[in-house]
Design an enzyme around this catalytic site. Sequence first.
Site, PDB file in Angstrom:
ATOM      1  CG  HIS A 109      -2.265   1.368  -7.785  1.00 41.46           C
ATOM      2  ND1 HIS A 109      -1.430   2.306  -8.335  1.00 41.46           N
ATOM      3  CD2 HIS A 109      -2.061   1.432  -6.444  1.00 41.46           C
ATOM      4  CE1 HIS A 109      -0.746   2.917  -7.356  1.00 41.46           C
ATOM      5  NE2 HIS A 109      -1.117   2.410  -6.213  1.00 41.46           N
ATOM      6  CG  HIS A 178       2.471   0.000  -4.735  1.00 38.37           C
ATOM      7  ND1 HIS A 178       2.828   0.349  -3.454  1.00 38.37           N
ATOM      8  CD2 HIS A 178       1.435   0.825  -5.073  1.00 38.37           C
ATOM      9  CE1 HIS A 178       2.039   1.321  -3.025  1.00 38.37           C
ATOM     10  NE2 HIS A 178       1.185   1.630  -3.992  1.00 38.37           N
ATOM     11  CE1 TYR A 180       2.590   0.502   1.516  1.00 41.77           C
ATOM     12  CE2 TYR A 180       2.607  -0.955  -0.394  1.00 41.77           C
ATOM     13  CZ  TYR A 180       1.976   0.001   0.388  1.00 41.77           C
ATOM     14  OH  TYR A 180       0.723   0.445   0.042  1.00 41.77           O
ATOM     15  CD  GLU A 309       3.745   3.871  -5.419  1.00 42.79           C
ATOM     16  OE1 GLU A 309       2.804   3.564  -6.165  1.00 42.79           O
ATOM     17  OE2 GLU A 309       3.594   4.498  -4.354  1.00 42.79           O
TER      18      GLU A 309
END
Length: 344
Positions: A109, A178, A180, A309
């Site tokens: 990342h 990203h 959640y 993602e």
Amino acid sequence: MTTVRREAFGRMPAEEGGGEVEKFVLQSDSVRVEILSFGCIITTLETKDRNGQFSDVVLGFDTLEGYLRKHPFFGAVVGRVANRIAKGRFSLDGKEYQLFLNNGPNSLHGGAKGFDKVLWSPQVLPNGVRFSRLSPDGEEGYPGDLKVWVTYTLSGRELAINYQAQTSKTTPISLTNHSYFNLAGQGSRDVYDHEFSIEADSYLPVDDTKIPTGEVAAVQGTGFDLRQPVELGKHLQKFHLDGFDHNFCLHQGQDRRLVARVFHPPTGRTMEVHTTQPGIQFYTGNNLDGSLKGKGGATYPKHSAFCLETQNWPDAVNQPHFPKVLLHPGEEYNHTTWFVFSTA
């Protein structure tokens, strides 16, 4: 009709330059989303259940301090290259580049200080906000001055994220958000009762450091066949899986297409993911361990959220048969992902 509001969220520490972090609140009749100028982080995403009740369905923190400490990229835009690069190394035009190793033997990342850990410049739009920054040549070991724009727009039930970039030297680039999610509401114990489907005929098997082996494997007859909806908890049990952290290979093309759908029967909440990207990483929060204090004092145990993602395939810069990940001077990187929320 979408309203956009901006407000102060905190200040960066003096050693980080001390800039002001702003929060942008985008609101329609059915979705409310809050986004920071730090890391382009989605801190809140509220959407209705079948009774019209709003709940916040993304994990995160109440204050800037939470996001400044170590956390698993909650809500952030990650880059220059999302996901893993094997041994943090790649070669371009005969020159070898070495990146910071922040995930075992690999770079993940964007490295030590990726796009998720910097302040972006915001511009308010009629129905959203556009963030921009210049990633200088050599930042985190990557070549080229890279100009980047990330635009969030909200219309009705649909949140769109557009990523654009231009470079002065050939560089790998793969951007994603990203977030959640837990459609039962953030802080709920797990996502086992969610039903998932992913429109992919193949996926990438990985080695024990989560780097693709190079094989593009058919999902047919495996636990990775999510072309029809599966209830996560039962599916993991049936196939003796510890969870997912894999790239699913999408049908190639520049057009918008539906690639994943999640349904939460108890609340009726549904989330669709549409994208122009060639891959989607399905991650079931396997590394969450309850140690982080999240919003409202919630703790986030293993499997208490999922990520979808949209991105290029992991380690594509080292795997010539994967989709092209290099951006050349004079070209434009331009991808969009849409999250569509509804109830059933």
